[in-house]
Structures are given as structure tokens and as C-alpha cells.
Design an enzyme around this catalytic site. Structure first.
Site, PDB file in Angstrom:
ATOM      1  N   LYS A  25      52.664  -0.026  45.891  1.00 10.54           N
ATOM      2  CA  LYS A  25      53.766  -0.057  46.839  1.00 10.54           C
ATOM      3  C   LYS A  25      53.545  -1.409  47.806  1.00 10.54           C
ATOM      4  CE  LYS A  25      52.098   3.235  50.085  1.00 10.54           C
ATOM      5  NZ  LYS A  25      50.761   3.382  49.671  1.00 10.54           N
ATOM      6  N   ARG A 100      54.005   8.276  57.232  1.00 10.50           N
ATOM      7  CA  ARG A 100      53.023   8.843  56.228  1.00 10.50           C
ATOM      8  C   ARG A 100      53.049  10.586  56.681  1.00 10.50           C
ATOM      9  NH1 ARG A 100      49.517   4.204  55.083  1.00 10.50           N
ATOM     10  NH2 ARG A 100      48.020   4.588  53.566  1.00 10.50           N
ATOM     11  N   ARG A 139      41.178  -3.449  42.950  1.00 13.51           N
ATOM     12  CA  ARG A 139      41.702  -4.181  44.066  1.00 13.51           C
ATOM     13  C   ARG A 139      41.152  -5.308  45.005  1.00 13.51           C
ATOM     14  NH1 ARG A 139      46.231  -1.196  47.586  1.00 13.51           N
ATOM     15  NH2 ARG A 139      44.051  -0.376  48.812  1.00 13.51           N
ATOM     16  N   ARG A 172      38.545  -4.083  49.878  1.00 13.26           N
ATOM     17  CA  ARG A 172      38.683  -3.593  51.094  1.00 13.26           C
ATOM     18  C   ARG A 172      37.677  -2.594  51.412  1.00 13.26           C
ATOM     19  NH1 ARG A 172      44.878  -1.388  51.798  1.00 13.26           N
ATOM     20  NH2 ARG A 172      43.722   0.542  52.272  1.00 13.26           N
ATOM     21  N   ARG A 183      41.417   9.323  50.639  1.00  9.68           N
ATOM     22  CA  ARG A 183      42.777   8.910  50.933  1.00  9.68           C
ATOM     23  C   ARG A 183      43.657   9.511  50.088  1.00  9.68           C
ATOM     24  NH1 ARG A 183      41.605   3.051  49.612  1.00  9.68           N
ATOM     25  NH2 ARG A 183      43.827   2.500  50.016  1.00  9.68           N
TER      26      ARG A 183
HETATM   27  P1  AMP Z   1      46.901   1.352  53.672  1.00  7.51           P
HETATM   28  O1  AMP Z   1      46.526  -0.245  53.914  1.00  7.51           O
HETATM   29  O2  AMP Z   1      48.291   1.477  53.788  1.00  7.51           O
HETATM   30  O3  AMP Z   1      46.173   2.016  52.297  1.00  7.51           O
HETATM   31  O4  AMP Z   1      46.279   2.152  54.712  1.00  7.51           O
HETATM   32  C1  AMP Z   1      44.936   1.995  55.236  1.00  7.51           C
HETATM   33  C2  AMP Z   1      44.566   3.072  56.245  1.00  7.51           C
HETATM   34  O5  AMP Z   1      45.118   2.938  57.507  1.00  7.51           O
HETATM   35  C3  AMP Z   1      44.877   4.345  55.898  1.00  7.51           C
HETATM   36  O6  AMP Z   1      43.896   5.062  54.854  1.00  7.51           O
HETATM   37  C4  AMP Z   1      44.800   5.219  57.224  1.00  7.51           C
HETATM   38  O7  AMP Z   1      43.786   5.159  57.714  1.00  7.51           O
HETATM   39  C5  AMP Z   1      45.670   3.873  58.052  1.00  7.51           C
HETATM   40  N1  AMP Z   1      47.072   4.107  58.124  1.00  7.51           N
HETATM   41  C6  AMP Z   1      47.968   3.186  57.565  1.00  7.51           C
HETATM   42  N2  AMP Z   1      49.060   3.487  57.787  1.00  7.51           N
HETATM   43  C7  AMP Z   1      49.151   4.819  58.561  1.00  7.51           C
HETATM   44  C8  AMP Z   1      49.896   5.629  58.914  1.00  7.51           C
HETATM   45  N3  AMP Z   1      51.232   5.589  58.769  1.00  7.51           N
HETATM   46  N4  AMP Z   1      49.625   6.780  59.876  1.00  7.51           N
HETATM   47  C9  AMP Z   1      48.385   6.939  59.783  1.00  7.51           C
HETATM   48  N5  AMP Z   1      47.511   6.277  59.392  1.00  7.51           N
HETATM   49  C10 AMP Z   1      47.763   4.861  58.759  1.00  7.51           C
END
Ligand code: AMP
Length: 231
Positions: A25, A100, A139, A172, A183
Site C-alpha cells: 500500500k 488503523r 523491504r 526498517r 504487526r
Molecule cells: P507503517 O509504516 O504504516 O507500517 O507504521 C509503522 C508503525 O507506526 C506501526 O507498526 C505502528 O506502531 C505505528 N503507526 C503508524 N500508523 C499508525 C496509526 N494510524 N495508528 C497507530 N499506530 C500507527
């Protein structure tokens, strides 16, 4: 609609990408934002920025992110409200990683009303879970420009180096297997219910997210063209 013509088409609204970690995404959201000239808003990127700058929010978020859990709604909502109040979001934006939780989705609905924007168009990246682990462990991100690669499916021309600016490609910290499991669990428990939430509102489109970047991109644009969401 021909792909070339799309950049002249308009997509003046909020678009949301829903899908598990590793569904692609982020990559497709960046592409869509680029084609329609909308800001790409990744709450994960925003939080990582807070962590690297050591802000109060970053200090709270860092250990939670490191465990693969969701950052509390109250913290994320404030950050999002501030971001979409900026002028570049006036005509719409592409959200990647937000909302989320159902609480976040309801709050977003209210924010959009306040800003005079229509309810979001939701693109659901549908994918079978066995593919996800491979995508996530492979990734890599450019340290300089944030471009995304995958050592298995979308490798850079030279290993470890960004094709665009020669920046170093890094993994990451939360793309390690044990954190990935957490996750994916958080997605199933807290985010997957949003698929039905938005489906009931009639604003959700399913996009088959397996296949190459180009194949998925093609499906995404066909779906948008067929949805009436593009002018
Ligand atoms: P992502 O880069 O979208 O995979 O996000 C990495 C991490 O950031 C996630 O595993 C969460 O810990 C936190 N995170 C990102 N977006 C949100 C959100 N909308 N609500 C809560 N935690 C978030």
C-alpha cells in the site's frame, strides 16, 4: 482511460489505503499521490520522523513501534489533525497507514466534514498472508529519498544503493520477523474490521495486491477509473 491522460484527471478527495503490512500500500499510495499531485501522508513515516527528531511524541511512540503495536489513538489523531489542516491538503490527500482503528476512521470522517471534503475513497489491498512475510523481510528504503525497494521482487540496479540518488538502502527496525508477526496480528485485530466498516458505507474498492508493482498499479488505476471517483 489511458494512463497518460490520468495526470490531467482530477482526484479531489481523500483516499485511504487499507491493507496489511507488506500489501504494497505504501508503494501504490506514493504512486497515486504523484500521478494526481496530492500529498502522500504516511502516519508511519510521520511517526518515524518524530522518533528520529526525539520529540515528545517520538519518545512515547518509539518503544511501541519497536514492539509492532499500534500507537494510541489520542497521539495519532492529534498529529493527523495538524497535518491535514495545512494548505496542501485543501483539495485532498492520500493516506497510507491511517486510519488503523474504527475510532480513527470515525474521527477522520468528522475531520473531513470540518474541512468541507467528501467522505474518503477507500482502496483495499487484498492479499493472501503467506506472501507478506517475504515482502516485509525483503523491504529496503532509501535513507535519502525514501524510495521503496524489495530485494526479491523490486531490487535496485546495484545492491544496497538507491537507483535515483545513490543513497544507502536500509531495513526498517520493525521489519524483523518477530516484530512483523506482531504487526500482522495488530492488523488482524484492530485494522481488518475497517474493511467491513467502509464496505458498508459503500466507498470501498478491492484491489488484488498480489503480482508485480506494475500489475497492481494497473489494477488500481482501472478500479479508480471505473469507480467514478476520478473526474
Ligand atoms: P507503517 O509504516 O504504516 O507500517 O507504521 C509503522 C508503525 O507506526 C506501526 O507498526 C505502528 O506502531 C505505528 N503507526 C503508524 N500508523 C499508525 C496509526 N494510524 N495508528 C497507530 N499506530 C500507527
Amino acid at each position: 482511460m489511458a494512463l497518460e491522460a490520468r495526470s490531467e484527471a482530477k482526484l479531489d478527495r481523500a483516499v485511504i489505503f487499507l491493507g496489511p503490512p507488506g500489501s504494497g500500500k505504501g508503494t501504490q499510495a506514493k504512486e497515486l499521490a504523484k500521478v494526481y499531485g496530492l500529498p502522500h501522508l504516511s502516519t508511519g513515516d510521520m511517526l518515524r520522523e518524530h522518533v528520529s527528531q526525539g520529540t515528545a511524541l517520538g519518545v512515547k511512540a518509539k518503544p511501541i513501534m519497536g514492539r509492532g503495536k499500534l500507537v494510541p489513538d489520542s497521539l495519532v489523531l492529534r498529529m493527523v489533525a495538524e497535518r491535514i489542516a495545512r494548505p496542501d491538503c485543501r483539495h485532498g490527500f492520500v493516506f497510507d497507514g491511517f486510519p488503523r482503528t474504527v475510532t480513527q476512521a470515525k474521527y477522520l470522517g468528522e475531520l473531513l466534514k470540518q474541512h468541507g471534503l467528501q467522505q474518503p475513497l477507500v482502496l483495499h489491498m487484498a492479499i493472501a498472508s503467506p506472501v507478506l512475510m517475504r515482502r516485509l523481510t525483503g523491504r529496503r528504503t532509501c535513507k535519502v529519498c525514501g524510495a521503496l525497494y524489495n530485494v526479491y521482487d523490486r531490487p535496485p540496479q546495484a545492491a544496497g544503493i538507491c537507483d535515483y540518488d545513490g543513497g544507502e538502502l536500509v531495513q526498517r527496525p520493525d521489519d524483523r520477523e518477530e516484530v512483523i508477526r506482531e504487526r500482522l496480528h495488530a492488523y488482524e485485530q484492530q485494522t481488518a474490521p475497517l474493511v467491513e466498516y467502509y464496505r458498508r458505507l459503500g466507498s470501498l474498492q478491492d484491489i488484488g495486491a498480489d503480482g508485480s508493482f506494475e500489475e497492481v498499479k494497473q489494477r488500481m488505476f482501472e478500479s479508480l477509473a471505473g469507480s467514478g471517483g476520478v473526474r
